[in-house]
Design an enzyme around this catalytic site. Structure first.
Site, PDB file in Angstrom:
ATOM      1  N   HIS A 191     -24.826  78.211  51.141  1.00 27.80           N
ATOM      2  CA  HIS A 191     -24.477  79.025  52.315  1.00 27.80           C
ATOM      3  C   HIS A 191     -24.781  80.517  52.209  1.00 27.80           C
ATOM      4  O   HIS A 191     -24.782  81.225  53.209  1.00 27.80           O
ATOM      5  CB  HIS A 191     -22.990  78.833  52.633  1.00 27.80           C
ATOM      6  CG  HIS A 191     -22.703  78.760  54.101  1.00 27.80           C
ATOM      7  ND1 HIS A 191     -23.343  79.562  55.032  1.00 27.80           N
ATOM      8  CD2 HIS A 191     -21.852  77.990  54.799  1.00 27.80           C
ATOM      9  CE1 HIS A 191     -22.886  79.281  56.240  1.00 27.80           C
ATOM     10  NE2 HIS A 191     -21.995  78.324  56.127  1.00 27.80           N
ATOM     11  N   TYR A 194      -9.482  79.624  61.726  1.00 27.92           N
ATOM     12  CA  TYR A 194     -10.790  80.280  61.701  1.00 27.92           C
ATOM     13  C   TYR A 194     -11.776  79.407  62.465  1.00 27.92           C
ATOM     14  O   TYR A 194     -11.857  78.203  62.231  1.00 27.92           O
ATOM     15  CB  TYR A 194     -11.220  80.394  60.237  1.00 27.92           C
ATOM     16  CG  TYR A 194     -12.553  81.056  59.957  1.00 27.92           C
ATOM     17  CD1 TYR A 194     -12.608  82.322  59.395  1.00 27.92           C
ATOM     18  CD2 TYR A 194     -13.760  80.394  60.200  1.00 27.92           C
ATOM     19  CE1 TYR A 194     -13.835  82.925  59.086  1.00 27.92           C
ATOM     20  CE2 TYR A 194     -14.986  80.991  59.900  1.00 27.92           C
ATOM     21  CZ  TYR A 194     -15.022  82.252  59.349  1.00 27.92           C
ATOM     22  OH  TYR A 194     -16.226  82.842  59.049  1.00 27.92           O
ATOM     23  N   SER A 248     -15.913  79.598  63.362  1.00 25.99           N
ATOM     24  CA  SER A 248     -17.125  80.358  63.099  1.00 25.99           C
ATOM     25  C   SER A 248     -17.947  80.529  64.376  1.00 25.99           C
ATOM     26  O   SER A 248     -18.069  79.605  65.166  1.00 25.99           O
ATOM     27  CB  SER A 248     -17.932  79.577  62.063  1.00 25.99           C
ATOM     28  OG  SER A 248     -19.092  80.278  61.759  1.00 25.99           O
ATOM     29  N   THR A 288     -22.216  85.912  61.047  1.00 22.30           N
ATOM     30  CA  THR A 288     -21.213  85.212  61.862  1.00 22.30           C
ATOM     31  C   THR A 288     -20.068  86.173  62.140  1.00 22.30           C
ATOM     32  O   THR A 288     -19.925  87.196  61.480  1.00 22.30           O
ATOM     33  CB  THR A 288     -20.632  83.987  61.114  1.00 22.30           C
ATOM     34  OG1 THR A 288     -20.108  84.430  59.862  1.00 22.30           O
ATOM     35  CG2 THR A 288     -21.675  82.921  60.893  1.00 22.30           C
TER      36      THR A 288
END
Length: 608
Positions: free
Chosen positions: A322, A436, A438, A449
């Site tokens: 990532h 959360y 994204s 992001t």
């Protein structure tokens, strides 16, 4: 360029996100700290951030801090950072054979790579009004507009070109473990593919000396050769090392290099990508998720920008690292590879592999291991097995409606999914926690992001009405509460996509303070700040014709990782959790919440 939000807007948005998580006394204390920060050290830091941003117009204010956040993290990448997306099966069943699909997808991946590097890949564009902008005539006209103003022409018809600066890291790239902070490495000159099978490593060139792609029949021959190799699995599979803590792995890698493996590791690191061929078929969606999210570490190289995984029955998926990039870049690659490999496959079930000498073209990599490395692999395997053993993955498909019905009722499909998660957690644990979602900021240069904070005063009020006070509310009142949630969630989503969230701004100010050697401001030492950033419900969504499902691990030990998709007439959820949380029960509560929300929207009375 990605805007730096106004500090007062950031503080207001931050306090709005804290409100549903705190009681009155806690909120008063947090508000005091936030206002003091806004007037004092925060204002100074903000000024410095804006000045720094103005001096670095070639990038965005989040780029440096965000790369650092990923690359300085010492936790293993697998389960903590790497995510997966699995492909839909090929619509033509006979093409789902492992060798055929591996060949076709490899060729399509190479076609994508060559198109991208030649500068011919169609720009990634977000069309708000596709009827106007996603047309041949628009493409023809915009092609002749100079690039310095063409973006403006696109804006006029509500088309937003997206940042594609991450794409070059898709290929020939690897995250290298280093003490304290990893490095991203790319070698665009390398011409070979890395293939893993049964824990063994193979490489062969897929591009010739003139830069042309190897014939598909030759790629097919080489892959067939690898699939029929009877070499036993190695006693000490190297694939376990990238599943380790990053500092531990950095020291072991140093040992590998000093032990005569430099050339071999170079082959792994510079390979086009990693193709992982698994020797078993997929049993069901849970097995699919486990296989693509972590699988057997012996047959993965988690540090590669991505692993293309293909199982015995031709089920395919991507596991990606990532730090180098976000879901949008991987999704574009995945969409193109799926479309190309299914519409114009390079080989068919009738194709014969080329009669080439694969035993010469394919090189099996051998690693020289000393006792310390063998011990390191054994320990890494024990840790990996224990972690995977403790991970639960559970899925549901809610079949009673989806995007179509919600749009008819004029509510946002994403807002409804998020409301269901809030309602479910309240039903299961009787609390509202940090959540959360994204959101891509790729509409901006070097955007990454931003966070949407789906737990709001509106979702809390609505969830409590459904879960605790059902008898007190009429169906009309409940409908109104859902609409309120939808409107507010829509606003938060729009703000986040336009770079007007608060998370990245506060993150950058904190990063700036620490990089200048300043003491950490009181604002960041507030327990409420820590709690808000301990994301118990971490969520991410995507819908694509190429993708069957996606998922990721929980971001905290007592959390849920929720990958979800809202389709036209169903909603799918894939939930990961560790033993402190019950993912199966959470999904049952999500199902019940969706059922209740849909019934209320249809005007039906619901029982508790």
């Amino acid at each position: 360029r990605l805007p730096v939000p106004k500090l007062e807007d950031t503080i207001t948005r931050y306090l709005n996100a804290q409100k549903p998580l705190l009681n009155d006394d806690q909120f008063r204390k947090t508000e005091e700290l936030a206002r003091a920060f806004e007037k004092g050290i925060g204002r100074e830091l903000h000024k410095q951030l804006v000045a720094q941003d103005n001096q670095n117009k070639h990038t965005s204010y989040i780029t440096g801090p965000w790369f650092d956040m990923y690359l300085k993290a010492r936790e293993p990448v697998v389960l903590n950072f790497n995510a997966f997306m699995s492909f839909n099966p090929d619509p033509k069943p006979e093409y789902n054979d492992q060798l055929i699909r591996a060949t076709n997808m490899t060729v399509s991946a190479m076609r994508f790579m060559k198109t991208f590097r030649a500068g011919y890949l169609e720009p990634e564009i977000f069309h708000l009004n596709p009827e106007k902008s996603d047309t041949e005539i628009f493409k023809k006209i915009i092609r002749f507009v100079p690039s310095s103003i063409s973006w403006f022409g696109a804006y006029m018809v509500n088309a937003y070109p997206l940042d594609m600066s991450q794409y070059f890291r898709l290929f020939n790239s690897t995250r290298l473990p280093k003490l304290n902070k990893d490095e991203l490495y790319t070698d665009e000159k390398a011409k070979h593919l890395l293939v893993l099978r049964n824990g063994n490593f193979y490489v062969f060139d897929v591009i010739d000396r003139d830069g042309n792609m190897l014939k598909p029949s030759e790629i097919q021959a080489h892959l067939k050769y690898i699939l029929s190799d009877n070499s036993p699995a190695p006693a000490f599979p190297l694939g376990y090392l990238p599943s380790e803590n990053r500092d531990t792995w950095a020291l072991l890698r140093k040992n590998l290099l000093e032990n005569g493996n430099e050339e071999t590791l170079q082959k792994v690191d510079s390979a086009m990508f990693c193709l992982s061929l698994d020797d078993f078929p997929i049993k069901d969606f849970v097995h699919l998720s486990h296989t693509m999210l972590h699988g057997d570490a012996a047959n993965r190289w988690y540090d590669k920008s991505f692993n293309l995984i293909i199982t015995k029955d031709g089920t395919a998926g991507i596991n990606f690292e990532h730090s180098w990039g976000d879901g949008v870049a991987v999704l574009r690659f995945q969409n193109e590879v799926f479309k190309d490999s299914t519409n114009t496959p390079a080989i068919s079930p009738q194709s014969q592999p080329a009669s080439v000498d694969s035993s010469r073209a394919v090189q099996k990599l051998d690693f020289k291991l000393n006792d310390a490395l063998k011990a390191g692999i054994t320990k890494a395997k024990q840790k990996f097995d224990a972690t995977v053993e403790s991970l639960s993955l559970n899925l549901i498909q809610f079949q009673e409606g989806g995007k179509e019905l919600l749009k008819q009722k004029k509510v946002s499909p994403d807002a409804v999914a998020q409301l269901a998660f809030q309602m479910a957690f309240l039903r299961q644990y009787n609390q509202t926690v940090a959540t959360y979602e994204s959101c891509s900021t790729a509409a901006f240069k070097h955007g990454r992001t931003e966070t949407i904070r789906p737990a709001t005063v509106h979702t809390k009020k609505c969830s409590e009405a459904f879960v605790k006070e059902l008898s007190k509310h009429s169906t009309e009142e409940l409908q109104k509460l859902i609409v309120e949630c939808s409107k507010y969630h829509g606003r938060l989503t729009k703000e986040a996509a336009m770079g007007q969230g608060f998370d990245r701004h506060l993150f950058s100010l904190r990063y700036l303070a620490l990089s200048k050697g300043l003491p950490l401001p009181d604002f960041y030492q507030d327990q409420a700040y820590a709690r808000l950033n301990h994301n118990i419900i971490s969520t991410s969504t995507l819908v694509s014709p190429a993708v069957q499902l996606g998922g990721f691990g929980p971001v905290v030990a007592d959390g849920f990782g929720v990958g979800y998709q809202v389709q036209d007439d169903w909603i799918g959820c894939n939930v990961s959790s560790y033993p402190t949380r019950n993912g199966k029960e959470f999904l049952q509560c999500i199902h019940k919440s969706l059922e209740d929300i849909f019934n209320v929207l249809k005007g039906k009375k619901i029982g508790s």
